[in-house]
Scaffold this active site. Structure first.
Site, mmCIF file in Angstrom:
data_model
loop_
_atom_site.group_PDB
_atom_site.id
_atom_site.type_symbol
_atom_site.label_atom_id
_atom_site.label_comp_id
_atom_site.label_asym_id
_atom_site.label_seq_id
_atom_site.Cartn_x
_atom_site.Cartn_y
_atom_site.Cartn_z
ATOM 1 N N ALA A 38 3.078 -1.809 4.179
ATOM 2 C CA ALA A 38 2.851 -0.835 5.234
ATOM 3 C C ALA A 38 2.605 -1.634 6.505
ATOM 4 C CB ALA A 38 1.637 0.018 4.909
ATOM 5 N N TYR A 48 -7.275 -11.462 3.793
ATOM 6 C CA TYR A 48 -8.477 -10.830 4.353
ATOM 7 C C TYR A 48 -9.513 -10.498 3.283
ATOM 8 C CZ TYR A 48 -6.316 -6.279 3.138
ATOM 9 O OH TYR A 48 -5.731 -5.233 2.480
ATOM 10 N N GLU A 49 -9.132 -10.575 2.020
ATOM 11 C CA GLU A 49 -10.114 -10.389 0.942
ATOM 12 C C GLU A 49 -10.873 -11.683 0.673
ATOM 13 O OE1 GLU A 49 -8.357 -7.686 -2.356
ATOM 14 O OE2 GLU A 49 -6.656 -8.606 -1.336
ATOM 15 N N MET A 57 -0.584 -7.268 7.501
ATOM 16 C CA MET A 57 -1.548 -8.273 7.030
ATOM 17 C C MET A 57 -1.134 -8.901 5.704
ATOM 18 S SD MET A 57 -4.970 -6.053 7.853
ATOM 19 C CE MET A 57 -5.095 -5.063 9.365
ATOM 20 N N SER A 58 0.160 -8.970 5.455
ATOM 21 C CA SER A 58 0.615 -9.522 4.178
ATOM 22 C C SER A 58 1.987 -10.164 4.361
ATOM 23 C CB SER A 58 0.692 -8.398 3.129
ATOM 24 O OG SER A 58 1.695 -7.463 3.486
ATOM 25 N N HIS A 77 -4.658 -10.444 -0.769
ATOM 26 C CA HIS A 77 -4.582 -10.625 0.691
ATOM 27 C C HIS A 77 -5.537 -11.732 1.147
ATOM 28 C CE1 HIS A 77 -3.455 -6.349 0.034
ATOM 29 N NE2 HIS A 77 -2.622 -6.547 1.033
ATOM 30 N N HIS A 84 -4.723 -0.346 -3.974
ATOM 31 C CA HIS A 84 -4.023 -1.380 -4.741
ATOM 32 C C HIS A 84 -4.590 -1.404 -6.157
ATOM 33 C CE1 HIS A 84 -1.884 -3.531 -1.406
ATOM 34 N NE2 HIS A 84 -2.778 -2.874 -0.708
ATOM 35 N N SER A 137 0.839 -1.211 0.000
ATOM 36 C CA SER A 137 0.000 0.000 0.000
ATOM 37 C C SER A 137 0.863 1.247 0.000
ATOM 38 C CB SER A 137 -0.939 0.072 1.211
ATOM 39 O OG SER A 137 -0.844 -1.038 2.033
ATOM 40 N N ASN A 195 2.192 3.731 11.359
ATOM 41 C CA ASN A 195 1.491 4.094 12.604
ATOM 42 C C ASN A 195 2.082 3.293 13.759
ATOM 43 O OD1 ASN A 195 -0.061 1.882 11.010
ATOM 44 N ND2 ASN A 195 -0.623 1.543 13.143
ATOM 45 N N HIS A 226 -7.753 3.465 8.817
ATOM 46 C CA HIS A 226 -7.096 3.120 7.555
ATOM 47 C C HIS A 226 -6.650 4.388 6.824
ATOM 48 C CE1 HIS A 226 -6.050 0.924 3.990
ATOM 49 N NE2 HIS A 226 -6.863 1.654 3.259
HETATM 50 N N1 HPA Z 1 -1.683 -3.379 11.932
HETATM 51 C C1 HPA Z 1 -1.810 -4.223 10.900
HETATM 52 N N2 HPA Z 1 -1.569 -3.869 9.642
HETATM 53 C C2 HPA Z 1 -1.162 -2.609 9.410
HETATM 54 C C3 HPA Z 1 -1.010 -1.681 10.441
HETATM 55 C C4 HPA Z 1 -1.291 -2.079 11.774
HETATM 56 O O1 HPA Z 1 -1.161 -1.317 12.754
HETATM 57 N N3 HPA Z 1 -0.581 -0.522 9.861
HETATM 58 C C5 HPA Z 1 -0.494 -0.758 8.525
HETATM 59 N N4 HPA Z 1 -0.838 -2.021 8.248
#
Ligand code: HPA
Length: 290
Positions: free
Chosen positions: A125, A97-98, A223-224, A95, A73, A42, A247, A259
């Protein structure tokens, strides 16, 4: 904990014929032999704009691949030259999660290997678990913890592609990590190194989960990436990767995670990471066999 339904389903289609079909679809459009594969996470999709003489193939033109749906994406495979090094880029990844199967999630990196890339660079990310990693930190992945509950290699093994029980010691190649650090030095950008924990998502973590991840030895969470690394190593493709910390992990600041905040922080820092990756591509392209 998520359990892959695949345990109770008929055996999945082996990777070999899938990769044959995917490679044939690519070869109908270009005979470029990529040296490196880049999975653009991302915010990093714009690196693809720097690829010259690019042949762009939308996911939906590749047999069995869905339209990419994750926000930010684009969903295409790009073959071309980055600073004269032949590369294949995944702009937008698939992903768990999709709702995609673990095996579909890793087809892009396996395809990169099949097309000739000896190395893949996985970018993402991520949230900081290590509280010292402030947003904007660039972290080279030293190792990973797969907490997705999934593994792309479940099912009958394709012995021609890789071994049943692949080794993951030094999965994140020391030589490539050093090259990434060198790229950072040459760009004048501080590079950290750490352990990436991959969770299934799509909800962000709870504060308790982030505290757990810290005690487990993770520095960043996302998450990847982890399934792609497993599959690439299985198939003999060298792996390295970089997390862009967007973050602090859930609960560290006491504020909710959004997000939009993650995407905005990614956008701010993406040009620095793009600079590092481009420099890395030049360095790796100059090294024989990279
Ligand atoms: N957690 C999971 N996935 C992420 C995060 C997070 O804090 N930041 C960016 N992708």
């Amino acid at each position: 904990m998520y359990r892959p339904a695949v345990l109770h389903e008929p055996p999945p289609e082996p990777f070999g014929p899938r990769l044959d079909a995917l490679a044939a679809a690519v070869r109908a459009r270009t005979d470029l032999e990529p040296r490196l594969g880049l999975v653009l996470g991302s915010g990093l999709g714009e690196l693809a704009d720097a690829v010259e003489d690019a042949v762009a193939i939308p996911f939906e033109d590749l047999p069995g691949w869905p339209t990419a749906s994750a926000p930010g994406h684009a969903g295409r495979l790009l073959l071309g030259r980055l600073d004269s090094v032949p590369v294949v880029c995944l702009q937008g990844r698939l992903h768990l999660y999709e709702g995609h199967s673990p095996r579909l999630v890793v087809e892009p990196v396996l395809l990169m290997g099949r097309l000739g890339a000896g190395t893949v660079v996985l970018t993402n990310a991520a949230g900081a678990v290590n509280p010292a990693f402030v947003p904007g930190t660039i972290m080279v992945i030293r190792d990973h913890i797969n907490l997705t509950g999934a593994n792309p290699l479940i099912g009958p093994n394709d012995d021609e592609l890789g071994t049943r029980f692949p080794d993951l010691v030094d999965a994140w190649a020391r030589r490539l990590r050093e090259l990434l650090r060198q790229a950072g030095r040459e760009e004048g950008i501080t590079i950290e190194e750490g352990v990436y924990a991959g969770l299934i998502g799509p909800s962000y973590e709870t504060p308790a989960e982030v505290r757990m991840l810290l005690t487990l030895g993770a520095d960043a969470v996302g998450m990847s990436t982890v399934l792609e690394a497993i599959a690439a190593r299985w198939a003999g493709v060298d792996v390295c990767g970089v997390s862009l910390i967007t973050n602090l992990g859930a609960g560290i600041t006491g504020l909710p995670l959004s997000h939009e905040e993650v995407v905005a922080a990614g956008k701010d820092s993406a040009p620095r990471l793009a600079g590092v990756i481009r420099r890395f591509v030049r360095l790796a392209g100059a090294v024989n066999g990279a």
